[in-house]
Design a protein around this motif. Sequence first.
Motif, PDB file in Angstrom:
ATOM      1  N   PRO A  63      -6.982  -8.404   3.848  1.00 22.55           N
ATOM      2  CA  PRO A  63      -8.120  -9.286   3.577  1.00 22.55           C
ATOM      3  C   PRO A  63      -9.394  -8.765   4.227  1.00 22.55           C
ATOM      4  CG  PRO A  63      -6.877 -10.129   5.430  1.00 22.55           C
ATOM      5  CD  PRO A  63      -6.147  -8.900   4.968  1.00 22.55           C
ATOM      6  N   ALA A  64     -10.512  -9.310   3.786  1.00 28.61           N
ATOM      7  CA  ALA A  64     -11.799  -8.958   4.378  1.00 28.61           C
ATOM      8  C   ALA A  64     -12.524 -10.231   4.800  1.00 28.61           C
ATOM      9  CB  ALA A  64     -12.653  -8.178   3.378  1.00 28.61           C
ATOM     10  N   SER A  65     -13.238 -10.175   5.897  1.00 26.53           N
ATOM     11  CA  SER A  65     -13.981 -11.323   6.388  1.00 26.53           C
ATOM     12  C   SER A  65     -15.415 -11.257   5.884  1.00 26.53           C
ATOM     13  CB  SER A  65     -13.971 -11.348   7.916  1.00 26.53           C
ATOM     14  OG  SER A  65     -14.859 -12.325   8.384  1.00 26.53           O
ATOM     15  N   GLY A  66     -15.797 -12.213   5.042  1.00 23.79           N
ATOM     16  CA  GLY A  66     -17.162 -12.239   4.534  1.00 23.79           C
ATOM     17  C   GLY A  66     -18.186 -12.423   5.634  1.00 23.79           C
ATOM     18  N   LEU A  67     -17.822 -13.125   6.705  1.00 22.98           N
ATOM     19  CA  LEU A  67     -18.758 -13.359   7.801  1.00 22.98           C
ATOM     20  C   LEU A  67     -19.131 -12.055   8.495  1.00 22.98           C
ATOM     21  CD1 LEU A  67     -17.215 -16.589   9.360  1.00 22.98           C
ATOM     22  CD2 LEU A  67     -19.216 -16.403   7.880  1.00 22.98           C
TER      23      LEU A  67
ATOM     24  N   GLY B 191       0.797  -1.225   0.000  1.00 25.64           N
ATOM     25  CA  GLY B 191       0.000   0.000   0.000  1.00 25.64           C
ATOM     26  C   GLY B 191       0.827   1.272   0.000  1.00 25.64           C
ATOM     27  N   GLY B 192       1.463   1.598  -1.129  1.00 25.81           N
ATOM     28  CA  GLY B 192       2.256   2.824  -1.190  1.00 25.81           C
ATOM     29  C   GLY B 192       1.427   4.065  -0.923  1.00 25.81           C
ATOM     30  N   GLY B 193       0.258   4.156  -1.585  1.00 23.24           N
ATOM     31  CA  GLY B 193      -0.636   5.277  -1.326  1.00 23.24           C
ATOM     32  C   GLY B 193      -1.563   5.010  -0.157  1.00 23.24           C
ATOM     33  N   ALA B 194      -2.262   3.857  -0.210  1.00 26.92           N
ATOM     34  CA  ALA B 194      -3.233   3.519   0.843  1.00 26.92           C
ATOM     35  C   ALA B 194      -3.216   2.016   1.090  1.00 26.92           C
ATOM     36  CB  ALA B 194      -4.629   3.974   0.456  1.00 26.92           C
ATOM     37  N   TRP B 195      -3.386   1.646   2.348  1.00 27.82           N
ATOM     38  CA  TRP B 195      -3.441   0.244   2.773  1.00 27.82           C
ATOM     39  C   TRP B 195      -4.739   0.030   3.529  1.00 27.82           C
ATOM     40  CZ3 TRP B 195      -3.084  -1.745   7.953  1.00 27.82           C
ATOM     41  CH2 TRP B 195      -2.832  -3.122   8.056  1.00 27.82           C
ATOM     42  N   VAL B 196      -5.514  -0.980   3.104  1.00 26.29           N
ATOM     43  CA  VAL B 196      -6.820  -1.270   3.712  1.00 26.29           C
ATOM     44  C   VAL B 196      -6.804  -2.710   4.212  1.00 26.29           C
ATOM     45  CG1 VAL B 196      -9.305  -1.369   3.346  1.00 26.29           C
ATOM     46  CG2 VAL B 196      -7.937   0.334   2.112  1.00 26.29           C
ATOM     47  N   TYR B 197      -7.098  -2.895   5.488  1.00 27.95           N
ATOM     48  CA  TYR B 197      -7.053  -4.226   6.101  1.00 27.95           C
ATOM     49  C   TYR B 197      -8.338  -4.406   6.905  1.00 27.95           C
ATOM     50  CZ  TYR B 197      -4.643  -8.324   8.095  1.00 27.95           C
ATOM     51  OH  TYR B 197      -4.264  -9.593   8.433  1.00 27.95           O
ATOM     52  N   LEU B 198      -9.134  -5.434   6.548  1.00 21.83           N
ATOM     53  CA  LEU B 198     -10.485  -5.545   7.095  1.00 21.83           C
ATOM     54  C   LEU B 198     -10.765  -6.923   7.689  1.00 21.83           C
ATOM     55  CD1 LEU B 198     -12.394  -3.768   4.173  1.00 21.83           C
ATOM     56  CD2 LEU B 198     -11.615  -2.757   6.319  1.00 21.83           C
ATOM     57  N   ASN B 199      -9.823  -7.500   8.396  1.00 25.12           N
ATOM     58  CA  ASN B 199     -10.084  -8.822   8.955  1.00 25.12           C
ATOM     59  C   ASN B 199     -11.054  -8.789  10.131  1.00 25.12           C
ATOM     60  OD1 ASN B 199      -8.367  -7.669  10.848  1.00 25.12           O
ATOM     61  ND2 ASN B 199      -7.289  -9.579  11.277  1.00 25.12           N
ATOM     62  N   GLY B 200     -11.368  -7.599  10.643  1.00 22.46           N
ATOM     63  CA  GLY B 200     -12.332  -7.477  11.723  1.00 22.46           C
ATOM     64  C   GLY B 200     -13.603  -6.749  11.325  1.00 22.46           C
ATOM     65  N   GLY B 201     -13.737  -6.367  10.045  1.00 22.05           N
ATOM     66  CA  GLY B 201     -14.947  -5.701   9.585  1.00 22.05           C
ATOM     67  C   GLY B 201     -14.699  -4.270   9.149  1.00 22.05           C
ATOM     68  N   GLY B 202     -15.779  -3.635   8.669  1.00 22.47           N
ATOM     69  CA  GLY B 202     -15.697  -2.270   8.179  1.00 22.47           C
ATOM     70  C   GLY B 202     -16.038  -2.201   6.701  1.00 22.47           C
ATOM     71  N   ASN B 203     -16.436  -0.999   6.244  1.00 21.93           N
ATOM     72  CA  ASN B 203     -16.852  -0.802   4.857  1.00 21.93           C
ATOM     73  C   ASN B 203     -16.301   0.522   4.319  1.00 21.93           C
ATOM     74  OD1 ASN B 203     -19.468  -2.083   6.469  1.00 21.93           O
ATOM     75  ND2 ASN B 203     -18.967  -3.156   4.571  1.00 21.93           N
ATOM     76  N   PRO B 204     -15.007   0.613   4.121  1.00 20.21           N
ATOM     77  CA  PRO B 204     -14.436   1.864   3.623  1.00 20.21           C
ATOM     78  C   PRO B 204     -14.819   2.148   2.172  1.00 20.21           C
ATOM     79  CG  PRO B 204     -12.762   0.162   3.725  1.00 20.21           C
ATOM     80  CD  PRO B 204     -13.991  -0.404   4.382  1.00 20.21           C
ATOM     81  N   GLU B 205     -14.870   3.430   1.842  1.00 22.32           N
ATOM     82  CA  GLU B 205     -15.161   3.880   0.483  1.00 22.32           C
ATOM     83  C   GLU B 205     -14.061   4.829   0.037  1.00 22.32           C
ATOM     84  OE1 GLU B 205     -19.053   5.556   0.270  1.00 22.32           O
ATOM     85  OE2 GLU B 205     -20.036   3.799   1.128  1.00 22.32           O
ATOM     86  N   ILE B 206     -13.450   4.532  -1.106  1.00 19.96           N
ATOM     87  CA  ILE B 206     -12.335   5.318  -1.636  1.00 19.96           C
ATOM     88  C   ILE B 206     -12.746   5.791  -3.018  1.00 19.96           C
ATOM     89  CG2 ILE B 206      -9.884   5.264  -2.240  1.00 19.96           C
ATOM     90  CD1 ILE B 206      -9.577   2.925  -0.263  1.00 19.96           C
ATOM     91  N   SER B 207     -13.063   7.067  -3.151  1.00 26.76           N
ATOM     92  CA  SER B 207     -13.653   7.544  -4.395  1.00 26.76           C
ATOM     93  C   SER B 207     -13.095   8.894  -4.818  1.00 26.76           C
ATOM     94  CB  SER B 207     -15.185   7.648  -4.254  1.00 26.76           C
ATOM     95  OG  SER B 207     -15.538   8.572  -3.252  1.00 26.76           O
ATOM     96  N   ASN B 208     -12.906   9.028  -6.135  1.00 28.52           N
ATOM     97  CA  ASN B 208     -12.533  10.299  -6.764  1.00 28.52           C
ATOM     98  C   ASN B 208     -11.237  10.881  -6.221  1.00 28.52           C
ATOM     99  OD1 ASN B 208     -14.960  10.340  -8.381  1.00 28.52           O
ATOM    100  ND2 ASN B 208     -16.060  10.891  -6.508  1.00 28.52           N
TER     101      ASN B 208
END
Length: 377
Positions: free
Chosen positions: A275-279, A239-256
């Motif tokens: 990674p993201a957890s589908g559960l 993630g040079g610009g941005a790093w997103v890690y969702l193993n515990g949940g969350g719904n980030p939005e990266i737009s425009n």
Amino acid sequence: VLVATGSIQRAEVSGITPRVPVQLSVRALDEAGNASTLSNVLPIFFAAGPKTWSVEASGTGMVSTIQAGIDSSRSGDTVVVSPGTYRECIDFGGKDVVVRSQIGPSRTILDATGLGRSVVTFTTGESRGAVIDGFTITGGAGTSDSGPAGGGGVYCRDASPIVKGNWIVSNHLGNTSGTGGGAFLVHRASGPPYPSPLFENNTFFDNSADGNGGGIGIFNCSAELRGNLFKMNRTGHDGGGAWVYLNGGGNPEISNNIFEGNVAGDHGGGIEAGPASGLLGATVAITGNLFVGNSAQGNDSPDLDTGTGGGISARVVAGKISHNTLFRNSGTGRSGCTGGGILIADVSLPLEISYNLVVESSGCGICCYRGQFENIK
């Protein structure tokens, strides 16, 4: 004053200082002018409307420092900062106050060089009523909170402030596990509700993290990144610009947003997501962004090459990547196709890749490595 039975008498009182307790008692008069004894004393506190606190670089404002302005304020107040360089770190301390520069980031600088901390901190449940607007934020070294330092410029833990119109520049994390050179947005609690900070119209330039997220790191929260520029940030890993890690949940939005010239030592020159957890229903939306000249260098372990993702790396993640433009991004690794534009790896959750324009990538346009790819269109 004669008052008919059952009616209400209103009196106007002046000269009372807001926020200073006063005591009120009353005396009644009958028609013959006989006075009653005074009633019991009733303590009253008169609240004031929002207040504006001024800060001058010379220390001659209403308060001497920006932090003193925050400390003196109440939620709903505004701290207005005149041009100058302020060598301090600030902590909003749970107050939903607006801290804004008078004329913008080019001449209003928060410099934490040598202080060994994050420049701006939100860790006490601040809401979107807490705003920092119009500063250069520089010289931060991060906050150590249950792990390596994170968030050189802005550290936001379990809070949902608004960070807008700032230049977040030259903040550096030296620890090999540090996250978010420019900013780190983290949810430490278990499960929902997930904090939802908003970063809008900021410039992230020349920030670095030896760990992940040169520009910004997002960990288990529903952050919104809108209209920002991420330029020439770098990270040792993902993630040079941005790093997103969702193993515990969350719904980030990266737009425009614009991602230009960012570098990752391994995956995701522009963005690494996963990674993201589908559960837990965790998803990421990466939509309408421009990726130009980002690179990922693919330093995987010797026996593994999953690709790199010069523009975007999406691994073990759900959500959508759509309507982005990716131009001249590059991925290097031990194979010929590493995903110079986009890497999609180990996908078993619903992930839509649609309507992206991928042009002149080095290391092929899109690399699909292990998983289900029926939602690419």
